[in-house]
Each structure stands twice: as C-alpha cells, then as structure tokens.
Design an enzyme around this catalytic site. Structure first.
Site, PDB file in Angstrom:
ATOM      1  CD  GLU A 255      -5.192  15.381  47.605  1.00 31.81           C
ATOM      2  OE1 GLU A 255      -4.547  15.481  46.541  1.00 31.81           O
ATOM      3  OE2 GLU A 255      -4.641  15.244  48.709  1.00 31.81           O
ATOM      4  CG  HIS A 258      -2.351  18.356  44.405  1.00 32.23           C
ATOM      5  ND1 HIS A 258      -1.090  18.877  44.253  1.00 32.23           N
ATOM      6  CD2 HIS A 258      -2.440  17.962  45.712  1.00 32.23           C
ATOM      7  CE1 HIS A 258      -0.439  18.810  45.408  1.00 32.23           C
ATOM      8  NE2 HIS A 258      -1.237  18.269  46.301  1.00 32.23           N
TER       9      HIS A 258
END
Length: 489
Positions: A255, A258
């Site tokens: 994550e 991202h």
C-alpha cells in the site's frame, strides 16, 4: 471576455475536491465508521455521487471544451481527460450513478458480515443487484463488449481480448515454474507468535524506509488493506495476524507503493485530472515493485531479518538466506493477497475469467461459488472449504469494481519492466536496500514515473520510464532467475 480554459479548470478543481471528499467517506467506512451507520453512509454516498455526476455532466463543460485553448501540453492533456470523463458520464443516467453509489456502499458492509460469518447466502442477493447495475452501466457506455466498457474505467485503452492474450502468453511459463518449485523442498514456515503492537511498529518502520510521508498520511487497520487519497492526504491500511507477520509487513509495503505514487505527483497537478495515478495497472506497478522486486529482495530481507530479531527476539530463524527463502516461500494457499509471486497471477486470471463471464451473462451470481471452487481446484489442485477462502475473500465485487482485477497482473508485468530498467540505470540499489534504504530505487521511480501522474496514457507512462515497450518477458525472466536460485532448480 472570460478565459474559457480557466473557467473549465476552476469547475474541474471543485469537482476533484468533492471527489476527494467522497473518497474520504469510503476510507472512513472501512476504518472508523460504526457498523450501525451503514445505511446512513449509503445515503450520504448516493447524495454526494449525485452532486458529482451533475458536475461531471454539466452542459457548460461541453461548451467550454468546444472553444477552450490549452496554454501548454499539460493543459491539452487536462482537456483530453476532461473530455473523456464528460463523454463517459453523460452516457450514464444520474439515477444509475446514485443507485450504484448507494448500493455498493450497502453491499460492502453486507459482504464484510457474510465473509465474517461464512454465510454467502446473505450476500448473493445484493451481489446480484450490483451485477445487474454494472451490466446496465456497461450497456450505457458501449454498444460492443460490455466488459471492455468497465475495464476502460481502470485501464484506459485496454480490452478484455488483449488481457486474455497476455494471460495466455504468461500462463505456460508461470505454471511450469510453479510446478517445479512446488516439487522441490520447501523452506520451513514460521512457527512463532508475533505480537500485534510490535508488528504495527515494524510496519511503520518499513513504510518509512520506502519513503512514505507521514506528514501527509497515516496507517490504520482494515479487513482488506487499501490505499486512499491523493496529493497531500494519502492514507493506507493494513491487517495483522499474530502468526504471520509477513501479512502485515508486505501488505503495508504494497500500500505504501500506491501511496507514494500519489504523494509523488507534481503538486502543480493537485485537483486537476493529472493529479492522480493514470491507471490501476500503472498504480499496481508501483505497489508490486515496492512489495516484491524491492521488498522481497535478498538485500532488503537481510535488513528486515535484523529488525525482526530486534523486535521479536529469537524466532528460530538465524540464517538470513533461509529467512529470504521463507519470505518468498511458494505454497498452495487460497488467499490472493497472501499468495507468493508465482501463484498471484493465477489467482488474478481466475477472477478475470469469472467476472468477464458474470458481466456477459454467461455465469449467473447464483452459480458463482461453485464456478469459483471448480476453477480453483483445476488451477491449484484443491477446493476452498470456506467461502472466505473462495469468492468472498475480496471486497472488489461488492463495491462494483468489475474490470479492476486484471490490472493487478498488468501491474506485475509493468513492474517487471520497471525493475529491469531501474537496475540497468541505477547503481547501488541492493547495497542501499541492505541498509533499509529504498531511496535509490524509489527516487528513480518518482522522477521517471510517479511525478507525472496522469500526464501520459498508461502504456506511454511505462514506456517513458523504461525506455522500451512493456512485455511480459522481464517479469517472467525475473521470476525464473529468483525462484530457481531459492529452490536450487
């Protein structure tokens, strides 16, 4: 006389800000919102989507686009992206946009409860409604392949046929390598309890090592890890199992990939169409290269082993080479987000085929669980024994993300290309990773890809960063070299 381009961009800026608020509502729903607020949140989401749809289909946009003159290439790209959004949104009735927002907000909670209680019958009627609305949306957008119309939301310009051909080309080498690895002697599994609080501290250390800016982000817990937001407010989530610290560590690093993409975009693009990642395939290229080519490298796992000994004490793995093998252990698990690099794309291929059939009407929702279990048994040699191991494991279908799944494997393909180019251009990547410093790699990614946001089309974004057109070969070559070495093949 007004400046038409400036008027259009001012309108777009407010629309982007409202969309950011809508995204924050979604983050809150998965992290902080009390369970009893589900129906209220569904109405809030529908109301806000109604406002956004009205702004995105405002007739003035068409008038502005007809006469606006861009001052530069970035301005022209903004006009092109606004026109694309306007053309798509004007084909979708406001009623349908609001109903999709309302239903998918409700469906997310229903899915989470059904997953927790292993009661798929509680979710299937709602999923049937979601699929019906997504078919209706696709029919509004296209007179051709319905699935292509949905895929275009996540990977502009890509088609289901192209994805299918890509998967067909990748599968033989993936399957052959995976079978050879599974036939070899496997490294041991961890057998230790890793306390939750210590795991969370280590996850934050790893996030920092990969460049996550904590002044513009935060880390919370969620059933299904995700990243949310853009620009100066980018939030990530993770989950924790006290017997599997890699779940938390690598979900977090994934994550962070991202999030760093969003945090790294040029601040001049904030609240413009270029102010977010250009596609989910490109987005996944960042999360996957952070997680795998960098985070699961021998250099970084050597550093991680030292941090885990400091944090958890003796957990019966003293050899860093053995630890590297354990981190990259190939197994026949059920869960995509916990799967190894060799199995991951096979999980995605399964979902791609099933959701394509759902949208086309070749597969009905009532038959989805059996279709999933049968296909899984064919691909992985075992059938899920619980719905949470099978079709209930992912949140995506409950929130209407049909067309999203293939971008995970497309992101892997792009990551393979980026890794090849990066290592040819940047010296000392592994030396830095061995010290817990990912900056040489992440700086290269930020400069060559992340800062440009949506300035270029997805494929052009990868080509500009790599210097060559993307193919599957760099990914497959990397996997073969890595796993043949680990498993002494």
């Amino acid at each position: 006389m007004t400046n038409t381009f400036a008027d259009l961009m001012a309108h777009q800026r407010e629309t982007e800000a409202l969309a950011s608020i809508a995204g924050r509502l979604g983050w809150d729903q998965e992290t902080m919102m009390p369970r009893g607020a589900t129906k209220m949140r569904a109405e809030e989401s529908a109301a806000l989507e109604g406002v956004l749809h009205a702004r995105r289909t405002d007739p003035r946009i068409g008038d502005w686009l007809a006469v606006a003159n861009a001052p530069d290439d970035a301005g022209q790209r903004a006009l092109d992206l606004i026109a694309r959004s306007y053309n798509r949104n004007t084909k979708i009735p406001a009623r349908l946009a609001a109903e999709l927002a309302r239903l998918t907000s409700l469906a997310q909670g229903i899915w989470a409860e059904a997953r927790a209680t292993e009661t798929p019958a509680d979710f299937l009627p709602t999923l049937q409604e979601v699929v019906a609305l997504k078919r209706e949306e696709a029919a509004c957008l296209s007179t051709g392949d319905l699935y292509d119309a949905l895929l275009d939301d996540y990977e502009p310009g890509m088609t289901g046929a192209e994805i299918s051909a890509m998967f067909d080309a990748m599968r033989p080498r993936l399957v052959a390598l995976r079978e050879a690895v599974l036939a070899a002697e496997a490294p041991p599994a961890l057998d230790h309890v890793f306390p939750e609080n210590a795991q969370l501290r280590l996850a934050k250390i790893c996030a920092t090592a990969f460049g996550y800016d904590w002044t513009r982000g935060r880390l919370d817990m969620a059933v299904h890890p995700f990243s949310s937001g853009s620009g100066n407010d980018v939030r990530i989530t993770t989950r924790i199992s006290e017997t599997d610290p890699f779940n938390c560590i690598y979900s977090t690093i994934h994550e962070v990939g991202h999030a760093c993409y969003e945090q790294g975009i040029d601040q001049d693009y904030l609240f413009t169409p270029m102010g977010a990642g250009v596609s989910m395939g490109v987005h996944e290229s960042q999360s996957r290269i952070y997680e795998n080519q960098l985070g699961r490298s021998a250099a970084f796992t050597g550093w991680l082993h030292g941090r885990m000994v400091e944090m958890f004490g003796d957990f019966a793995v003293n050899d860093r080479q053995v630890f590297h093998a354990i981190v990259n252990r190939v197994s026949n698990g059920f869960i995509r987000t916990e799967s190894d690099e060799l199995s991951y794309n096979l999980h995605v291929m399964l979902r791609f085929d099933l959701e394509r059939d759902l949208v086309a009407g070749r597969l009905e929702v009532a038959d989805l669980e059996e279709a999933w279990n049968t296909r899984f048994a064919s691909d992985f040699g075992q059938r899920p024994t619980l719905p949470s191991q099978g079709f209930l494991q992912d949140v995506h279908w409950s929130v209407g993300l049909f067309g999203y799944f293939p971008t995970y494997s497309l992101g892997n393909l792009y990551a393979g290309c980026l890794n090849k180019a990066m290592r040819a251009q940047v010296s000392g990547v592994d030396d830095a990773l061995a010290q817990g410093n990912a900056a040489p790699a992440t700086d290269w990614l930020r400069e060559g890809l992340q800062r440009h946001g949506g300035l270029r089309d997805p494929r052009a974004t990868i080509e500009a960063a790599c210097g060559f057109a993307p193919t599957a070969d760099p990914l497959l070559d990397y996997l073969e070299e890595k796993f043949k070495a680990i498993y002494a093949l």
